[in-house]
Structures are given as C-alpha cells and as structure tokens.
Design a protein around this motif. Sequence first.
Motif, PDB file in Angstrom:
ATOM      1  N   GLU A  72       0.816  -1.210   0.000  1.00 19.63           N
ATOM      2  CA  GLU A  72       0.000   0.000   0.000  1.00 19.63           C
ATOM      3  C   GLU A  72       0.854   1.266   0.000  1.00 19.63           C
ATOM      4  N   GLU A  75      -1.158   7.026  -2.150  1.00 16.25           N
ATOM      5  CA  GLU A  75      -2.043   7.201  -3.297  1.00 16.25           C
ATOM      6  C   GLU A  75      -2.974   6.012  -3.499  1.00 16.25           C
ATOM      7  N   THR A  76      -2.514   4.794  -3.234  1.00 21.35           N
ATOM      8  CA  THR A  76      -3.440   3.660  -3.347  1.00 21.35           C
ATOM      9  C   THR A  76      -4.490   3.730  -2.249  1.00 21.35           C
ATOM     10  N   ASN A  77      -4.124   4.236  -1.078  1.00 23.76           N
ATOM     11  CA  ASN A  77      -5.124   4.438  -0.017  1.00 23.76           C
ATOM     12  C   ASN A  77      -6.231   5.366  -0.496  1.00 23.76           C
ATOM     13  N   HIS A  79      -7.168   6.028  -3.618  1.00 22.34           N
ATOM     14  CA  HIS A  79      -7.935   5.350  -4.663  1.00 22.34           C
ATOM     15  C   HIS A  79      -8.942   4.370  -4.060  1.00 22.34           C
ATOM     16  N   ASN A 110      -5.576  -4.158   1.011  1.00 25.20           N
ATOM     17  CA  ASN A 110      -5.774  -2.719   1.231  1.00 25.20           C
ATOM     18  C   ASN A 110      -6.178  -2.430   2.671  1.00 25.20           C
TER      19      ASN A 110
END
Length: 382
Positions: A72, A75-77, A79, A110
């Motif tokens: 993680e 930025e993936t958090n 999204h 996630n």
Amino acid sequence: MFLQDKWRFLIVTIPIKQIRLRKLNMRLKHPFTTSFGTMQDRHFFITEVLDDRGNRGFGESVAFISPWYSEETVETNLHVMKDFLIPILQENEIKHPNDVSALFEPIKRNLMAKSALEGAIWDLYAKRNKMTLANALGGEKKVIDVGVSIGIQPTVKQLLETIEENVDAGYKRIKIKIKPGWDVDVLREVRSHFPNTPIMADANSAYTLADLDHLKQLDDLNLMMIEQPLAHDDIIDHATLQANMDTPICLDESIHSFEDTRKAIQLGSCKIINIKIGRVGGLTEAIRIHDYCQKQGIDVWCGGMLEAGVGRAHNIALTTLSGFTMPGDTAGSSNYWEKDIISPEVIVHDGVITVPDKPGIGYDIDEEALHEFTVDEKVFQF
C-alpha cells in the motif's frame, strides 16, 4: 463478537452524513532510517466522519508514500477509499463499528485504507455514546507503558547518545533498527553501555535463514526480542529460526489478520506479536488478534508507524486492553513532530502515558495545525 455482546445496549444505527479525507504532509523532526531506507517527510490521510448530531470521528492512514513496508501507498489508499470503501459505506447501514470490517471484506487486502475509515467510525461511535475509545474497545488500563523506536544512526556514538536521552526520559523499552552490517557488533556495544535496559532489535525483514548462525549471536545479549528478522510474508522460515534461537522472535509484517496469527502460533513461528492497527485492517481485527493471543499465552504489544496525533491516540486506546503486556512504540508527540495535530499533544512521563478520559480518542483536533499541514481535501456526502 465479544464487543457486540459487551456493548449490545449501545448498538444503534450510526447515521453518517459526511466523510472528509484530508491529505497531510508533516515533516519529522529527524530523518528516520530503517533497513528499507530513510524518510523525513510523512504524507498521510486524516479521515473525518460526521454524523447527524455534529459529532466528528477521526482516523489516520499509515501507508507510506512508497510501497517499501507493504504494497500500500498514500495514493493507493486514496484510490481505494474514494472509489471502493466510501461507496460501500454510502450504500449500507452501520449499527456498530464491527460492521465495517465485514462490509469491507469483498475488497481484498488494502488493510491500511480500510483501517483509516474504520478507525474514524470507532471514534465517532465512542463520541456518540459519550465514552472513551479505550472503553468502547473493552480496555481498562488508566496508564500504559511505552517504549521508543530508534532508527539507524550515522554512527554508533550517535546511537548511544540517542539511547541515553530516551533512557533518561524514562522510556520502558528501547527498539533499535538493525540491518546486515549494522547489527551484532552494534548491539554488543549498546549492551555494554546499557547492561540492564530492556532492548529489542527490529530487522524489518533484512535477513534470510542463511544468516541463522549470525543471528544466533544475539542470544548472548539478553534482548527482549528480535522483530521480523526474515521475509515480510514468511511464517515458515521464522519457525525454523525460532527453534534454533533462544531470543524470542516477534512477528510484524507477516501478520495481517487473525488467521495469520493463528497459523504463526500453531507453527511456532514466534513468541511475541506486534499488533499494528493499520497493518491488520483496523481495530476490530486487532482486538480479535489480541484476544486469541491472550488465550494462547502469546505476548503482544502495539507497534508504531510514525503516526501523527490521531493515529497515536488510537494506539493508546488499543493498548489499554489487558493482553498488551509489553511497552509499545507510542512515544510522545515531541519525539517526532515540532507541532502535532492534536491538543494536548501525547505526553510521556517516565515512560508512561495517562489514558485520556474524554469521549472518543480523548484529544481535541488542533484545527489550525490540521489546516496548516493539509495539502488536499475531498468531501463525500451521504
């Protein structure tokens, strides 16, 4: 579940009216170096959940800007929260914070994104019921013992000076980051200067079983533990290593769930587990792990992820559970930040934090500091 049974008289619908995601950038007072690399700027999200009474619940994301601790990132958090998790919350009724992890289950992994939202809902739930977050979780301690985590220093001399400062401040345990080339000899030097100080080593997955004989030298140093010496996703080789070492192994990166915990204990992969709220997907799963470890006689402690005040407050609340038998990483705010985003800041006296008795996380948000450090903001209406 245990918590639903204990607080069943409080279970009523939590009407979420708005979720706000604030992206912050805060600069650490000092660079923090591990076997992965060095960091000084901390990017993360503060999550805020608002109800129909004007109560505000706060959570904090703990992913880093690069995927060096886990897959993680900041930025993936964003999204996953924006495009998947928040829509799930918009479409479903929540009666208790325990519902959140079940609702999020279709989204794989996630875990840090899930935790950031679930934590805010736990805080909101506690505030709606005029109880502390610690009490809402089932915690009873009024004070908690804390240690401090020290990154890899430029020289052994600087490491010894840093340790001395923290020992003088009363911290109950010193965690020292290690890596190949900065390990056994350094720890020997530390132990010679601090013969009675509780010391542990954190390897952040820097070794393999080929290093077994090298790591066995740590058995002579009377360490509390060595944390995550082998691969970040391993529980098999750790069992082999633990069978050949007297020093207790503590698992960190390998543990993402209750099931990981159960299997690691069954295999004999460790004697201690570090519970990090973000790493396991939130407070509900953290409590499941805590309860199981307590039944199995496995020590647990609460690890840190260089959190700002909101995340630090969640760690304090979790550590009030009776199974947390070892000092955690929740050092005072001033160890890391010139200014934190809560008021008062987290303060440590002689290695102890007094658990706040105000509803929810127990600390007020410093609105001025929050605004100062916010670099982006998104609002979602319900």
